[in-house]
Scaffold this motif. Sequence first.
Motif, PDB file in Angstrom:
ATOM      1  N   ASN A  35      17.805  32.462  52.233  1.00  0.00           N
ATOM      2  CA  ASN A  35      18.216  33.840  51.969  1.00  0.00           C
ATOM      3  C   ASN A  35      17.924  34.279  50.537  1.00  0.00           C
ATOM      4  OD1 ASN A  35      19.422  34.332  54.600  1.00  0.00           O
ATOM      5  ND2 ASN A  35      21.008  32.876  53.976  1.00  0.00           N
ATOM      6  N   ARG A  36      17.280  33.393  49.754  1.00  0.00           N
ATOM      7  CA  ARG A  36      16.917  33.727  48.374  1.00  0.00           C
ATOM      8  C   ARG A  36      18.139  34.144  47.564  1.00  0.00           C
ATOM      9  NH1 ARG A  36      12.779  31.401  49.824  1.00  0.00           N
ATOM     10  NH2 ARG A  36      10.662  32.123  49.421  1.00  0.00           N
ATOM     11  N   ARG A  37      19.187  33.322  47.627  1.00  0.00           N
ATOM     12  CA  ARG A  37      20.411  33.633  46.893  1.00  0.00           C
ATOM     13  C   ARG A  37      20.815  32.454  46.018  1.00  0.00           C
ATOM     14  NH1 ARG A  37      25.526  36.309  49.452  1.00  0.00           N
ATOM     15  NH2 ARG A  37      25.952  36.209  47.230  1.00  0.00           N
ATOM     16  N   ILE A  38      21.405  32.769  44.875  1.00  0.00           N
ATOM     17  CA  ILE A  38      21.934  31.762  43.946  1.00  0.00           C
ATOM     18  C   ILE A  38      23.352  32.183  43.597  1.00  0.00           C
ATOM     19  CG2 ILE A  38      21.612  30.612  41.729  1.00  0.00           C
ATOM     20  CD1 ILE A  38      18.679  31.527  41.825  1.00  0.00           C
ATOM     21  N   TYR A  39      24.295  31.291  43.778  1.00  0.00           N
ATOM     22  CA  TYR A  39      25.682  31.634  43.505  1.00  0.00           C
ATOM     23  C   TYR A  39      26.431  30.397  43.004  1.00  0.00           C
ATOM     24  CZ  TYR A  39      26.169  29.532  48.151  1.00  0.00           C
ATOM     25  OH  TYR A  39      26.099  28.676  49.216  1.00  0.00           O
ATOM     26  N   GLY A  40      27.525  30.625  42.303  1.00  0.00           N
ATOM     27  CA  GLY A  40      28.308  29.524  41.770  1.00  0.00           C
ATOM     28  C   GLY A  40      29.172  29.979  40.618  1.00  0.00           C
ATOM     29  N   TYR A  41      29.309  29.120  39.629  1.00  0.00           N
ATOM     30  CA  TYR A  41      30.164  29.457  38.489  1.00  0.00           C
ATOM     31  C   TYR A  41      29.713  28.695  37.249  1.00  0.00           C
ATOM     32  CZ  TYR A  41      32.467  24.911  39.206  1.00  0.00           C
ATOM     33  OH  TYR A  41      32.730  23.568  39.330  1.00  0.00           O
ATOM     34  N   THR A  42      30.207  29.140  36.118  1.00  0.00           N
ATOM     35  CA  THR A  42      29.994  28.417  34.866  1.00  0.00           C
ATOM     36  C   THR A  42      31.320  28.303  34.142  1.00  0.00           C
ATOM     37  OG1 THR A  42      28.724  28.349  32.791  1.00  0.00           O
ATOM     38  CG2 THR A  42      29.408  30.504  33.573  1.00  0.00           C
ATOM     39  N   GLU A  43      31.527  27.197  33.459  1.00  0.00           N
ATOM     40  CA  GLU A  43      32.738  26.973  32.673  1.00  0.00           C
ATOM     41  C   GLU A  43      32.340  26.735  31.223  1.00  0.00           C
ATOM     42  OE1 GLU A  43      35.774  24.965  35.958  1.00  0.00           O
ATOM     43  OE2 GLU A  43      34.689  23.679  34.531  1.00  0.00           O
ATOM     44  N   LEU A  44      32.995  27.433  30.320  1.00  0.00           N
ATOM     45  CA  LEU A  44      32.688  27.308  28.900  1.00  0.00           C
ATOM     46  C   LEU A  44      33.933  26.907  28.127  1.00  0.00           C
ATOM     47  CD1 LEU A  44      31.360  30.265  30.045  1.00  0.00           C
ATOM     48  CD2 LEU A  44      30.044  29.924  27.952  1.00  0.00           C
ATOM     49  N   GLU A  45      33.777  25.965  27.228  1.00  0.00           N
ATOM     50  CA  GLU A  45      34.834  25.603  26.280  1.00  0.00           C
ATOM     51  C   GLU A  45      34.526  26.371  24.995  1.00  0.00           C
ATOM     52  OE1 GLU A  45      36.879  21.600  24.305  1.00  0.00           O
ATOM     53  OE2 GLU A  45      35.051  21.449  25.501  1.00  0.00           O
ATOM     54  N   ILE A  46      35.370  27.351  24.678  1.00  0.00           N
ATOM     55  CA  ILE A  46      35.052  28.316  23.632  1.00  0.00           C
ATOM     56  C   ILE A  46      36.133  28.365  22.566  1.00  0.00           C
ATOM     57  CG2 ILE A  46      34.563  30.741  23.166  1.00  0.00           C
ATOM     58  CD1 ILE A  46      33.592  31.079  25.957  1.00  0.00           C
ATOM     59  N   VAL A  47      35.711  28.395  21.306  1.00  0.00           N
ATOM     60  CA  VAL A  47      36.617  28.684  20.197  1.00  0.00           C
ATOM     61  C   VAL A  47      36.712  30.211  20.112  1.00  0.00           C
ATOM     62  CG1 VAL A  47      37.057  28.462  17.728  1.00  0.00           C
ATOM     63  CG2 VAL A  47      35.941  26.595  18.978  1.00  0.00           C
ATOM     64  N   VAL A  48      37.890  30.737  20.379  1.00  0.00           N
ATOM     65  CA  VAL A  48      38.088  32.186  20.472  1.00  0.00           C
ATOM     66  C   VAL A  48      38.337  32.772  19.082  1.00  0.00           C
ATOM     67  CG1 VAL A  48      39.524  34.010  21.479  1.00  0.00           C
ATOM     68  CG2 VAL A  48      39.036  31.918  22.781  1.00  0.00           C
ATOM     69  N   PRO A  49      37.676  33.881  18.733  1.00  0.00           N
ATOM     70  CA  PRO A  49      37.919  34.523  17.428  1.00  0.00           C
ATOM     71  C   PRO A  49      39.294  35.179  17.389  1.00  0.00           C
ATOM     72  CG  PRO A  49      36.457  35.862  18.767  1.00  0.00           C
ATOM     73  CD  PRO A  49      36.639  34.569  19.515  1.00  0.00           C
ATOM     74  N   ASP A  50      39.701  35.638  16.216  1.00  0.00           N
ATOM     75  CA  ASP A  50      41.034  36.217  16.034  1.00  0.00           C
ATOM     76  C   ASP A  50      41.273  37.438  16.914  1.00  0.00           C
ATOM     77  OD1 ASP A  50      41.514  34.275  14.203  1.00  0.00           O
ATOM     78  OD2 ASP A  50      41.113  35.518  12.446  1.00  0.00           O
ATOM     79  N   SER A  51      40.219  38.150  17.261  1.00  0.00           N
ATOM     80  CA  SER A  51      40.374  39.348  18.089  1.00  0.00           C
ATOM     81  C   SER A  51      40.832  39.017  19.499  1.00  0.00           C
ATOM     82  CB  SER A  51      39.048  40.106  18.156  1.00  0.00           C
ATOM     83  OG  SER A  51      38.062  39.323  18.826  1.00  0.00           O
ATOM     84  N   GLY A  52      40.625  37.757  19.920  1.00  0.00           N
ATOM     85  CA  GLY A  52      40.987  37.349  21.273  1.00  0.00           C
ATOM     86  C   GLY A  52      39.947  37.716  22.312  1.00  0.00           C
TER      87      GLY A  52
END
Length: 246
Positions: A35-52
């Motif tokens: 069906n020519r489809r790509i699906y899923g998820y990504t997980e990121l470990e992120i240092v969040v800036p002061d703005s949130g």
Amino acid sequence: MAKARKPAKSEGPKPDMPVAVVLHQKICLSIDMENRRIYGYTELEIVVPDSGIVGLHAENLEIERVSVDGNPTEFDVFPHYQPVEIENRWCSVSSVSSAADAAGATYLSALQRELFPNLLILCCKPAEAVELPEAGLDSQGEEQSNGELKKNVRSVRIDYWIGKTDTGVHFDDNLLHTDNQIRRAHCWFPCMDDWSQRCCYDMEFTVPQNFVAVSNGSLLYQLLRTMITNSFKAAETICELIEMLT
């Protein structure tokens, strides 16, 4: 949550927007060749800036949901390109010379727009953001520890599927491959698509049993079921190539 929308002229990330830091990213995608489809998820470990608020690049991606530390959160995504603005540039074309000028201006404008994140995620309220310690020496001359850095690290998960596969990732008969040149990685997974942002990646691809996934990095494991799952680890780089070969 939020859907892609057309922002007002005054909206969009500002050049001085605080930048988050990605420490690690995991990409888990399923490939549907029929069906020519790509699906899923990504997980990121992120240092969040002061703005949130964390800003990522994501183009031609359908964002279904975003969660921070396992909890649903607010997000906003808007396209980098505005068809109306592009059409207005060509309205003034009256000669070959003016056409060249309009094409050059459109191209430069597109490159400039891509520099700024277009997926904004609320990771925490500004009052909840933790001030990060500065590296250096303390009052006793000893090197300060950055262990407190973990206090401002959030785990962000983005569930999505790819709406268009004409940029960054391409289907061609029984082959699927990616092309990350000129900041095109964000056309097949949300990320900070900037040469200055480097981290380790874990990449997991699930493909039909009669196909195989090939990537740079080290193969961690392979699960054989009705679908085959291949997991790779790449240090300070992104996946350059996924080949699905019969």
